[in-house]
Write a protein that holds these residues in place. Sequence first.
Motif, PDB file in Angstrom:
ATOM      1  N   ARG A  74     -24.621 -22.904  57.428  1.00  0.00           N
ATOM      2  CA  ARG A  74     -25.087 -22.182  58.619  1.00  0.00           C
ATOM      3  C   ARG A  74     -24.277 -22.678  59.813  1.00  0.00           C
ATOM      4  N   TYR A  75     -23.644 -21.728  60.513  1.00  0.00           N
ATOM      5  CA  TYR A  75     -22.737 -22.048  61.609  1.00  0.00           C
ATOM      6  C   TYR A  75     -23.344 -21.587  62.942  1.00  0.00           C
ATOM      7  N   ASP A  76     -23.211 -22.432  63.941  1.00  0.00           N
ATOM      8  CA  ASP A  76     -23.564 -22.065  65.319  1.00  0.00           C
ATOM      9  C   ASP A  76     -22.347 -22.429  66.170  1.00  0.00           C
ATOM     10  N   LEU A  77     -21.575 -21.418  66.588  1.00  0.00           N
ATOM     11  CA  LEU A  77     -20.258 -21.636  67.176  1.00  0.00           C
ATOM     12  C   LEU A  77     -20.156 -21.012  68.556  1.00  0.00           C
ATOM     13  N   THR A  78     -19.417 -21.661  69.448  1.00  0.00           N
ATOM     14  CA  THR A  78     -19.115 -21.120  70.770  1.00  0.00           C
ATOM     15  C   THR A  78     -17.615 -21.235  71.012  1.00  0.00           C
ATOM     16  N   ALA A  79     -17.019 -20.148  71.483  1.00  0.00           N
ATOM     17  CA  ALA A  79     -15.592 -20.141  71.808  1.00  0.00           C
ATOM     18  C   ALA A  79     -15.416 -19.680  73.252  1.00  0.00           C
ATOM     19  N   ARG A  80     -14.701 -20.458  74.035  1.00  0.00           N
ATOM     20  CA  ARG A  80     -14.368 -20.078  75.408  1.00  0.00           C
ATOM     21  C   ARG A  80     -12.890 -19.721  75.451  1.00  0.00           C
ATOM     22  N   ILE A  81     -12.597 -18.510  75.925  1.00  0.00           N
ATOM     23  CA  ILE A  81     -11.222 -18.015  75.929  1.00  0.00           C
ATOM     24  C   ILE A  81     -10.665 -18.041  77.355  1.00  0.00           C
ATOM     25  N   ASP A  82      -9.541 -18.717  77.511  1.00  0.00           N
ATOM     26  CA  ASP A  82      -8.780 -18.687  78.758  1.00  0.00           C
ATOM     27  C   ASP A  82      -7.623 -17.720  78.517  1.00  0.00           C
ATOM     28  N   THR A  83      -7.765 -16.494  79.028  1.00  0.00           N
ATOM     29  CA  THR A  83      -6.761 -15.464  78.746  1.00  0.00           C
ATOM     30  C   THR A  83      -5.435 -15.759  79.442  1.00  0.00           C
ATOM     31  N   ALA A  84      -5.472 -16.438  80.579  1.00  0.00           N
ATOM     32  CA  ALA A  84      -4.224 -16.748  81.286  1.00  0.00           C
ATOM     33  C   ALA A  84      -3.448 -17.835  80.557  1.00  0.00           C
ATOM     34  N   ALA A  85      -4.138 -18.882  80.125  1.00  0.00           N
ATOM     35  CA  ALA A  85      -3.476 -19.986  79.426  1.00  0.00           C
ATOM     36  C   ALA A  85      -3.338 -19.730  77.933  1.00  0.00           C
ATOM     37  N   ARG A  86      -3.963 -18.652  77.444  1.00  0.00           N
ATOM     38  CA  ARG A  86      -3.973 -18.316  76.013  1.00  0.00           C
ATOM     39  C   ARG A  86      -4.461 -19.527  75.212  1.00  0.00           C
ATOM     40  N   ARG A  87      -5.653 -19.938  75.539  1.00  0.00           N
ATOM     41  CA  ARG A  87      -6.224 -21.146  74.946  1.00  0.00           C
ATOM     42  C   ARG A  87      -7.663 -20.882  74.519  1.00  0.00           C
ATOM     43  N   LEU A  88      -8.058 -21.472  73.406  1.00  0.00           N
ATOM     44  CA  LEU A  88      -9.443 -21.415  72.950  1.00  0.00           C
ATOM     45  C   LEU A  88     -10.007 -22.833  72.936  1.00  0.00           C
ATOM     46  N   ASP A  89     -11.169 -22.992  73.578  1.00  0.00           N
ATOM     47  CA  ASP A  89     -11.928 -24.233  73.509  1.00  0.00           C
ATOM     48  C   ASP A  89     -13.222 -23.928  72.765  1.00  0.00           C
ATOM     49  N   GLY A  90     -13.473 -24.691  71.688  1.00  0.00           N
ATOM     50  CA  GLY A  90     -14.636 -24.397  70.861  1.00  0.00           C
ATOM     51  C   GLY A  90     -15.539 -25.593  70.667  1.00  0.00           C
ATOM     52  N   GLU A  91     -16.777 -25.290  70.398  1.00  0.00           N
ATOM     53  CA  GLU A  91     -17.721 -26.315  69.968  1.00  0.00           C
ATOM     54  C   GLU A  91     -18.678 -25.660  68.983  1.00  0.00           C
ATOM     55  N   GLY A  92     -19.169 -26.443  68.046  1.00  0.00           N
ATOM     56  CA  GLY A  92     -20.022 -25.826  67.051  1.00  0.00           C
ATOM     57  C   GLY A  92     -20.747 -26.850  66.200  1.00  0.00           C
ATOM     58  N   ARG A  93     -21.725 -26.315  65.478  1.00  0.00           N
ATOM     59  CA  ARG A  93     -22.524 -27.116  64.546  1.00  0.00           C
ATOM     60  C   ARG A  93     -22.560 -26.391  63.209  1.00  0.00           C
ATOM     61  N   ILE A  94     -22.390 -27.157  62.152  1.00  0.00           N
ATOM     62  CA  ILE A  94     -22.483 -26.630  60.791  1.00  0.00           C
ATOM     63  C   ILE A  94     -23.577 -27.401  60.061  1.00  0.00           C
ATOM     64  N   VAL A  95     -24.507 -26.683  59.462  1.00  0.00           N
ATOM     65  CA  VAL A  95     -25.480 -27.288  58.561  1.00  0.00           C
ATOM     66  C   VAL A  95     -25.066 -26.878  57.152  1.00  0.00           C
ATOM     67  N   TYR A  96     -24.671 -27.860  56.376  1.00  0.00           N
ATOM     68  CA  TYR A  96     -24.138 -27.608  55.031  1.00  0.00           C
ATOM     69  C   TYR A  96     -25.203 -27.942  53.997  1.00  0.00           C
ATOM     70  N   LEU A  97     -25.502 -26.973  53.124  1.00  0.00           N
ATOM     71  CA  LEU A  97     -26.545 -27.116  52.118  1.00  0.00           C
ATOM     72  C   LEU A  97     -25.919 -27.374  50.753  1.00  0.00           C
ATOM     73  N   ASN A  98     -26.322 -28.461  50.131  1.00  0.00           N
ATOM     74  CA  ASN A  98     -25.814 -28.794  48.799  1.00  0.00           C
ATOM     75  C   ASN A  98     -26.755 -28.202  47.747  1.00  0.00           C
ATOM     76  N   ARG A  99     -26.381 -27.057  47.220  1.00  0.00           N
ATOM     77  CA  ARG A  99     -27.182 -26.415  46.182  1.00  0.00           C
ATOM     78  C   ARG A  99     -26.713 -26.788  44.781  1.00  0.00           C
ATOM     79  N   SER A 100     -25.676 -27.588  44.703  1.00  0.00           N
ATOM     80  CA  SER A 100     -25.140 -27.963  43.404  1.00  0.00           C
ATOM     81  C   SER A 100     -26.005 -29.066  42.792  1.00  0.00           C
ATOM     82  N   PRO A 101     -25.825 -29.348  41.494  1.00  0.00           N
ATOM     83  CA  PRO A 101     -26.538 -30.468  40.874  1.00  0.00           C
ATOM     84  C   PRO A 101     -25.809 -31.798  41.055  1.00  0.00           C
ATOM     85  N   ASP A 102     -24.752 -31.793  41.884  1.00  0.00           N
ATOM     86  CA  ASP A 102     -23.891 -32.968  42.021  1.00  0.00           C
ATOM     87  C   ASP A 102     -24.184 -33.724  43.316  1.00  0.00           C
ATOM     88  N   VAL A 103     -23.964 -35.019  43.285  1.00  0.00           N
ATOM     89  CA  VAL A 103     -24.018 -35.851  44.482  1.00  0.00           C
ATOM     90  C   VAL A 103     -22.642 -35.809  45.153  1.00  0.00           C
TER      91      VAL A 103
END
Length: 372
Positions: A74-103
């Motif tokens: 599950r991703y919660d992402l934010t991207a800020r675009i500076d069109t003049a500098a052609r730059r992306l600044d991002g921050e985000g959170r990922i919740v990763y679910l282990n559904r496998s039988p493996d550790v």
Amino acid sequence: MRRLSLVLLFLLAGCTASRPMEQTPVASTPERVRPERPLPAPVTLLPSFEAAIERGTRTMDGRPGPNYWQQYARYDLTARIDTAARRLDGEGRIVYLNRSPDVLRQLFLELPLNVHAEGVVRNEPAEVTGGVTLHYVAVEGQEALHPAEAPAGAPRYAVNGTRMIIFLQRDLAPGDSVRLDFRWSFTIPKRGAGGRMGYDENLFFLAYWYPHMAVYDDVIGWFTDSFLSRAEFYFGYGDYRITIDAPAGWLVMATGTLENPEEVLAPEVLARMRQAYASDTPVRIAEPDTDPVTLPGTDGRLQWRFRATNVRDVAFSLVHRATGKVPARPWATVTATDRPITRRSTRSGVRPRPAGPTSRATSSTPSATSRA
């Protein structure tokens, strides 16, 4: 004597001429029979796939078995675009679910735009922009550092080309989840990721713009191939909430559903867009020379919020001074694509695909869209 020789010569010639000539039999050409469908070559099972069959996660033809599983994120992402500098600044959170039988003791992620970093291996020329800069990485709220800087017991991470690996401070057990946080930035390449993203005068189109979980599957485990630019992707499924922070006047579209159209679109444009979604004919929703396409925003910026569920990836675009249309497409034209697919499937049959992925373009994992 000479006369006798001539007589004998004529007699022999007559005997030879009177004997019927024997004809060499000509072999008959067998009639070519065209098979109803192409005959596939034999398939050799890989040991990893045979093991998956024994575990019950796959069947012989590659489809899921009774014990099949898929990881999820599950991703919660934010991207800020500076069109003049052609730059992306991002921050985000990922919740990763282990559904496998493996550790799991480490996690692998993808940073595809590192294909534009200096010295990274790639299979075609690419603009060098510096790639992705990671400003912050954390596991369960604890900052992860490079191995040489991390204290004992702390989470660590390393980046090698387009691959990122996070070493967990505690094992991720089956059925458990882990929370990852990131801040990053990059200069937007003119023609990035093999031409799949970039910018033009009045357009930005962004793909592969965030840290993405690599696939961990039931056949090969972690998929660790690097992205080399001219190749495809093997991604897992996830849910996404994305926020695009963009200058006012730029129309933003993204994977998923726009959740706050009233907060970003000009009233006239919003009304026409809603009309277009209910119409069977194309509707022009924006007139770039006369319409204010968006609201003025706060300090000249707007935040566009989208949500997408059970998808493999998300992308977005920013368009300035462009005419927006929502073309109506009759259902008959949509379902028409089923006919050639059905026809080809009937002719070629179902070919088992038991082998694990041999490149970024192939995979034995079925395109399952169900969620457990």
